[in-house]
Design an enzyme around this catalytic site. Sequence first.
Site, PDB file in Angstrom:
ATOM      1  N   SER A  23     -54.548 -22.493  55.504  1.00  0.00           N
ATOM      2  CA  SER A  23     -54.550 -22.017  54.118  1.00  0.00           C
ATOM      3  C   SER A  23     -55.965 -22.060  53.550  1.00  0.00           C
ATOM      4  O   SER A  23     -56.171 -21.756  52.378  1.00  0.00           O
ATOM      5  CB  SER A  23     -53.612 -22.878  53.264  1.00  0.00           C
ATOM      6  OG  SER A  23     -53.914 -24.258  53.404  1.00  0.00           O
ATOM      7  N   ASN A 110     -49.084 -34.296  51.425  1.00  0.00           N
ATOM      8  CA  ASN A 110     -48.007 -33.777  50.571  1.00  0.00           C
ATOM      9  C   ASN A 110     -48.211 -34.134  49.100  1.00  0.00           C
ATOM     10  O   ASN A 110     -48.017 -33.298  48.218  1.00  0.00           O
ATOM     11  CB  ASN A 110     -46.649 -34.297  51.046  1.00  0.00           C
ATOM     12  CG  ASN A 110     -46.297 -33.780  52.433  1.00  0.00           C
ATOM     13  OD1 ASN A 110     -47.042 -32.986  53.007  1.00  0.00           O
ATOM     14  ND2 ASN A 110     -45.172 -34.219  52.971  1.00  0.00           N
ATOM     15  N   THR A 155     -38.684   4.626  16.412  1.00  0.00           N
ATOM     16  CA  THR A 155     -37.559   4.057  17.171  1.00  0.00           C
ATOM     17  C   THR A 155     -37.112   5.187  18.089  1.00  0.00           C
ATOM     18  O   THR A 155     -37.216   6.374  17.714  1.00  0.00           O
ATOM     19  CB  THR A 155     -36.380   3.629  16.259  1.00  0.00           C
ATOM     20  OG1 THR A 155     -35.815   4.797  15.679  1.00  0.00           O
ATOM     21  CG2 THR A 155     -36.814   2.646  15.176  1.00  0.00           C
ATOM     22  N   HIS A 156     -36.689   4.855  19.269  1.00  0.00           N
ATOM     23  CA  HIS A 156     -36.308   5.875  20.279  1.00  0.00           C
ATOM     24  C   HIS A 156     -37.459   6.846  20.566  1.00  0.00           C
ATOM     25  O   HIS A 156     -37.215   7.988  20.944  1.00  0.00           O
ATOM     26  CB  HIS A 156     -35.082   6.675  19.836  1.00  0.00           C
ATOM     27  CG  HIS A 156     -33.925   5.826  19.395  1.00  0.00           C
ATOM     28  ND1 HIS A 156     -32.967   5.354  20.257  1.00  0.00           N
ATOM     29  CD2 HIS A 156     -33.598   5.342  18.168  1.00  0.00           C
ATOM     30  CE1 HIS A 156     -32.083   4.623  19.585  1.00  0.00           C
ATOM     31  NE2 HIS A 156     -32.452   4.578  18.312  1.00  0.00           N
ATOM     32  N   SER A 277     -63.375  13.330  33.668  1.00  0.00           N
ATOM     33  CA  SER A 277     -63.242  14.105  34.893  1.00  0.00           C
ATOM     34  C   SER A 277     -64.238  15.246  34.806  1.00  0.00           C
ATOM     35  O   SER A 277     -64.340  15.903  33.768  1.00  0.00           O
ATOM     36  CB  SER A 277     -61.814  14.644  35.000  1.00  0.00           C
ATOM     37  OG  SER A 277     -61.795  15.767  35.839  1.00  0.00           O
ATOM     38  N   LYS A 283     -60.589  15.550  29.467  1.00  0.00           N
ATOM     39  CA  LYS A 283     -59.816  14.321  29.720  1.00  0.00           C
ATOM     40  C   LYS A 283     -60.577  13.036  29.417  1.00  0.00           C
ATOM     41  O   LYS A 283     -61.794  12.964  29.595  1.00  0.00           O
ATOM     42  CB  LYS A 283     -59.360  14.276  31.194  1.00  0.00           C
ATOM     43  CG  LYS A 283     -58.272  15.274  31.472  1.00  0.00           C
ATOM     44  CD  LYS A 283     -57.778  15.141  32.887  1.00  0.00           C
ATOM     45  CE  LYS A 283     -57.084  13.823  33.078  1.00  0.00           C
ATOM     46  NZ  LYS A 283     -56.416  13.751  34.373  1.00  0.00           N
ATOM     47  N   ASN A 285     -59.335   9.319  30.492  1.00  0.00           N
ATOM     48  CA  ASN A 285     -58.221   8.536  31.057  1.00  0.00           C
ATOM     49  C   ASN A 285     -58.290   7.073  30.628  1.00  0.00           C
ATOM     50  O   ASN A 285     -59.337   6.437  30.764  1.00  0.00           O
ATOM     51  CB  ASN A 285     -58.259   8.601  32.584  1.00  0.00           C
ATOM     52  CG  ASN A 285     -58.198  10.025  33.093  1.00  0.00           C
ATOM     53  OD1 ASN A 285     -57.529  10.877  32.501  1.00  0.00           O
ATOM     54  ND2 ASN A 285     -58.913  10.300  34.174  1.00  0.00           N
ATOM     55  N   GLU A 290     -54.002   1.364  31.728  1.00  0.00           N
ATOM     56  CA  GLU A 290     -53.119   1.665  32.864  1.00  0.00           C
ATOM     57  C   GLU A 290     -53.145   0.532  33.894  1.00  0.00           C
ATOM     58  O   GLU A 290     -52.124   0.173  34.469  1.00  0.00           O
ATOM     59  CB  GLU A 290     -53.532   2.976  33.528  1.00  0.00           C
ATOM     60  CG  GLU A 290     -53.233   4.195  32.680  1.00  0.00           C
ATOM     61  CD  GLU A 290     -53.839   5.462  33.258  1.00  0.00           C
ATOM     62  OE1 GLU A 290     -53.182   6.503  33.188  1.00  0.00           O
ATOM     63  OE2 GLU A 290     -54.968   5.432  33.777  1.00  0.00           O
ATOM     64  N   TYR A 317     -40.922 -31.955  51.270  1.00  0.00           N
ATOM     65  CA  TYR A 317     -41.938 -30.948  51.576  1.00  0.00           C
ATOM     66  C   TYR A 317     -41.540 -30.121  52.781  1.00  0.00           C
ATOM     67  O   TYR A 317     -41.069 -30.628  53.798  1.00  0.00           O
ATOM     68  CB  TYR A 317     -43.305 -31.609  51.842  1.00  0.00           C
ATOM     69  CG  TYR A 317     -44.380 -30.583  52.152  1.00  0.00           C
ATOM     70  CD1 TYR A 317     -45.068 -29.951  51.126  1.00  0.00           C
ATOM     71  CD2 TYR A 317     -44.659 -30.204  53.465  1.00  0.00           C
ATOM     72  CE1 TYR A 317     -46.026 -28.977  51.401  1.00  0.00           C
ATOM     73  CE2 TYR A 317     -45.611 -29.236  53.735  1.00  0.00           C
ATOM     74  CZ  TYR A 317     -46.292 -28.628  52.692  1.00  0.00           C
ATOM     75  OH  TYR A 317     -47.231 -27.658  52.962  1.00  0.00           O
ATOM     76  N   GLN A 322     -46.540 -24.016  51.092  1.00  0.00           N
ATOM     77  CA  GLN A 322     -47.932 -23.569  51.118  1.00  0.00           C
ATOM     78  C   GLN A 322     -48.046 -22.153  50.533  1.00  0.00           C
ATOM     79  O   GLN A 322     -49.118 -21.744  50.095  1.00  0.00           O
ATOM     80  CB  GLN A 322     -48.457 -23.611  52.556  1.00  0.00           C
ATOM     81  CG  GLN A 322     -49.900 -23.185  52.725  1.00  0.00           C
ATOM     82  CD  GLN A 322     -50.451 -23.585  54.077  1.00  0.00           C
ATOM     83  OE1 GLN A 322     -50.753 -24.736  54.328  1.00  0.00           O
ATOM     84  NE2 GLN A 322     -50.551 -22.628  54.987  1.00  0.00           N
ATOM     85  N   LYS A 325     -49.477 -20.774  46.753  1.00  0.00           N
ATOM     86  CA  LYS A 325     -50.836 -20.679  46.233  1.00  0.00           C
ATOM     87  C   LYS A 325     -51.345 -19.278  45.947  1.00  0.00           C
ATOM     88  O   LYS A 325     -51.868 -19.009  44.862  1.00  0.00           O
ATOM     89  CB  LYS A 325     -51.799 -21.399  47.179  1.00  0.00           C
ATOM     90  CG  LYS A 325     -51.560 -22.876  47.139  1.00  0.00           C
ATOM     91  CD  LYS A 325     -52.406 -23.671  48.059  1.00  0.00           C
ATOM     92  CE  LYS A 325     -51.817 -25.061  48.086  1.00  0.00           C
ATOM     93  NZ  LYS A 325     -50.417 -25.056  48.629  1.00  0.00           N
TER      94      LYS A 325
HETATM   95  N1  ARG Z   1     -51.926 -26.907  53.069  1.00  0.00           N
HETATM   96  C1  ARG Z   1     -50.697 -27.579  52.747  1.00  0.00           C
HETATM   97  C2  ARG Z   1     -50.035 -26.897  51.551  1.00  0.00           C
HETATM   98  O1  ARG Z   1     -50.684 -26.157  50.892  1.00  0.00           O
HETATM   99  C3  ARG Z   1     -50.959 -28.995  52.392  1.00  0.00           C
HETATM  100  C4  ARG Z   1     -49.824 -29.921  52.653  1.00  0.00           C
HETATM  101  C5  ARG Z   1     -49.576 -30.049  54.098  1.00  0.00           C
HETATM  102  N2  ARG Z   1     -48.681 -31.086  54.443  1.00  0.00           N
HETATM  103  C6  ARG Z   1     -48.097 -31.150  55.643  1.00  0.00           C
HETATM  104  N3  ARG Z   1     -47.336 -32.134  55.874  1.00  0.00           N
HETATM  105  N4  ARG Z   1     -48.299 -30.223  56.522  1.00  0.00           N
HETATM  106  O2  ARG Z   1     -48.883 -27.059  51.263  1.00  0.00           O
END
Ligand code: ARG
Length: 348
Positions: A23, A110, A155-156, A277, A283, A285, A290, A317, A322, A325
């Site tokens: 990661s 963890n 409205t609408h 453009s 135009k 834009n 958007e 866990y 993971q 993230k």
């Molecule tokens: N990179 C892991 C995560 O983002 C960290 C925790 C890993 N723990 C484990 N027991 N493999 O969740």
Amino acid sequence: MAKLWGGRFSKNTNELVDAFNASIEFDKRLYHEDIRGSIAHAQMLGKCGIIPAEDVEKIVAGLETILADIEAGNFSFEVALEDIHMNIEARLTERIGVAGARLHTARSRNDQVALDMHMYMKREIVEIGELLLQFEKALLAVAKKHDRTLMPGYTHLQRAQPITFAHHLLAYFNMLQRDFRRLQGVWSGADIMPLGAGAIAGTTFPIDRFDVAEQLNFGSVYANSMDAVSDRDYIIEFLSFASVLMMHMSRLSEEICLWSSTEFGFIELDDAFATGSSMMPQKKNPDIAELVRGKTGRVYGHLQAMLVTAKGLPLTYNKDLQEDKEGFFDAVDTVKFSLAVYSDMIST
Ligand code: ARG
């Protein structure tokens, strides 16, 4: 992952597994929290007499140099070391020897990753709160200028009653105020300190979690270690906040697109926020509006992805977590970018 593989599948099984597991490409943005959290943990271990004071000194000094190196761009992150926690700890042990390995006493990745994510979220909440207030101010300023500017209310999408432009803009202002309150709610979910949970069932070392919480400015600590390492509800709360905020911004974006069209002709966007453009010079834009409307979809997607990832997981866990993230980081970036660009656009 494509980056790690160079966009191709490796034929080497070890490389493939390492890249799949890793990661580091995305969690390296937690480096600051990882180091600050480790320093607080080491200080606490020293105060509780779990590791010697000389080790604490070496650990803190070593971590400070690693922090400086990362910030100066002099740190090479290794895919084989999987994540930010192992990258930093391995480098620390390389530099200061066996004292470095003692940092992991009474701690697991963890609870460490949970700590980093809580800290990181609190930092981003402060920045997002400031950007949100700045956008509210910008809206208020435009509304003030236009408290006598008449326009049709719809409205609408049919003309309904005459309103002022201020009346319309202040509706969004009030929505954003509620978004701010929701963000404060997200803060309380992030403000709980998970370290000490260990891998699942805490530790037999006589640690002091309240000391770590105090050093790192947390309001409280998790009561249950299994909860601390397995739930991601605070991330889901953030993504829910982000989705509602983006929904509001997306509706405003849709109106900006309508209003700036020739058919409506209510507003004209500053050139900086629109493109023309060469083939169709008539135009203008509304690209930024958007894009904000478009990016709303991906934030909804991140919320959905996190809900689905978490729904079938047994305690505690699991590596699935993971996956919390990338979507979260992307939602943070998208919200910050959208708020910043909108403050500028609305003012012009
Ligand atoms: N990179 C892991 C995560 O983002 C960290 C925790 C890993 N723990 C484990 N027991 N493999 O969740």
